[in-house]
Design a protein around this motif. Structure first.
Motif, PDB file in Angstrom:
ATOM      1  N   THR A  36       6.448  10.210   3.737  1.00 29.90           N
ATOM      2  CA  THR A  36       6.737  10.794   2.423  1.00 29.90           C
ATOM      3  C   THR A  36       5.723  11.867   2.060  1.00 29.90           C
ATOM      4  OG1 THR A  36       7.744   8.723   1.659  1.00 29.90           O
ATOM      5  CG2 THR A  36       7.048  10.292  -0.028  1.00 29.90           C
ATOM      6  N   LYS A  85       3.560   3.464   7.025  1.00 26.02           N
ATOM      7  CA  LYS A  85       4.429   4.427   7.708  1.00 26.02           C
ATOM      8  C   LYS A  85       5.273   5.231   6.729  1.00 26.02           C
ATOM      9  CE  LYS A  85       7.848   4.827  11.420  1.00 26.02           C
ATOM     10  NZ  LYS A  85       8.518   4.128  12.541  1.00 26.02           N
ATOM     11  N   SER A  86       5.929   4.560   5.807  1.00 22.38           N
ATOM     12  CA  SER A  86       6.779   5.270   4.843  1.00 22.38           C
ATOM     13  C   SER A  86       5.941   6.172   3.935  1.00 22.38           C
ATOM     14  CB  SER A  86       7.579   4.277   4.006  1.00 22.38           C
ATOM     15  OG  SER A  86       6.717   3.400   3.298  1.00 22.38           O
TER      16      SER A  86
END
Length: 240
Positions: free
Chosen positions: A168, A163-164
């Motif tokens: 990003t 997810k991150s």
């Protein structure tokens, strides 16, 4: 060729594709496919490398996220579908399953009183029972539905782990595209119209990762898999 098996494709590659989608779209938009040349070849290779690298990271990041979630929720959940206290399945159905597993393990199944008065011993039986179940349901053709639920769990877990990374890459790709258009870089065929298109896709991608990729989906998939694992006893018992 393990990279191409069904589980790897659906539980690892698919989440990876979603995570790196903004960077992939940027690479494709920057290329001029009317008259392909070296930049287009580089873009194609870059996309393939992104997919391969992200798929390899998906499992690692997914496992790491799984450990964090289990730590936050009191440790790795124990399977309780076969216990007397659990209400997932009817009591008579659980009784049949416990009796069958007791024969396979050569152990006495715990009673409701055993679960209350000797919880550690009762849990030891269930741990062995679920271990035996997992080992005897590895045939993905015979236990197709269980395999599908396992893939679903892996997909949600790995997507949550990425997810991150996805968010990003979303911002970095949009920023890179804006910089290319602003400075009119000669190496990329990126117009303001393509930038707008990328912005729309990036917004949809961002909304999906923020609101659609959540730990609840992973935990729900885990419960569904655990229930299906127990229901696989019907197939095992018919074969006996």
């Amino acid at each position: 060729m393990d990279f191409l098996d069904t589980y790897s494709l659906k539980a690892r590659l698919f989440p990876a594709v979603l995570a790196v989608a903004p960077a992939v779209v940027l690479c494709l938009l920057c290329a001029s496919w009317v008259d392909p040349g070296l930049p287009e070849a580089v873009a194609t290779v870059a996309v393939m490398v992104l997919f391969f690298a992200a798929a390899n990271l998906a499992r690692r990041f997914g496992r790491a996220k799984e450990e964090v979630i289990f730590a936050d929720t009191g440790g790795k959940p124990r399977n309780r579908e076969l216990t007397h206290a659990d209400r997932t399945l009817p009591a008579s159905q659980k009784e049949r399953y416990r009796s069958y597993l007791a024969v396979q393990l050569g152990l006495k199944p715990p009673t409701a009183e055993d679960e209350k008065n000797h919880p550690d011993e009762a849990q030891a039986f269930y741990d062995q029972a679920y271990g035996w179940l997992r080992e005897n349901t590895r045939d993905t053709q015979a236990f197709r539905l269980l395999f599908t639920e396992n893939i679903a769990y892996g997909y949600y877990r790995n997507l949550l782990g990425l997810k991150s990374v996805g968010i990003t890459l979303n911002f970095l790709s949009l920023a890179a595209a804006a910089a290319i258009v602003y400075w009119q870089a000669e190496f990329a065929a990126l117009s303001e119209g393509k930038l707008v298109l990328l912005g729309i896709l990036s917004l949809l991608h961002l909304l999906y990762f923020i609101f659609g990729v959540r730990r609840k989906a992973m935990l729900d998939a885990s419960h569904i898999y655990a229930r299906q694992l127990v229901l696989s006893l019907e197939t095992l018992m018919r074969r006996a």
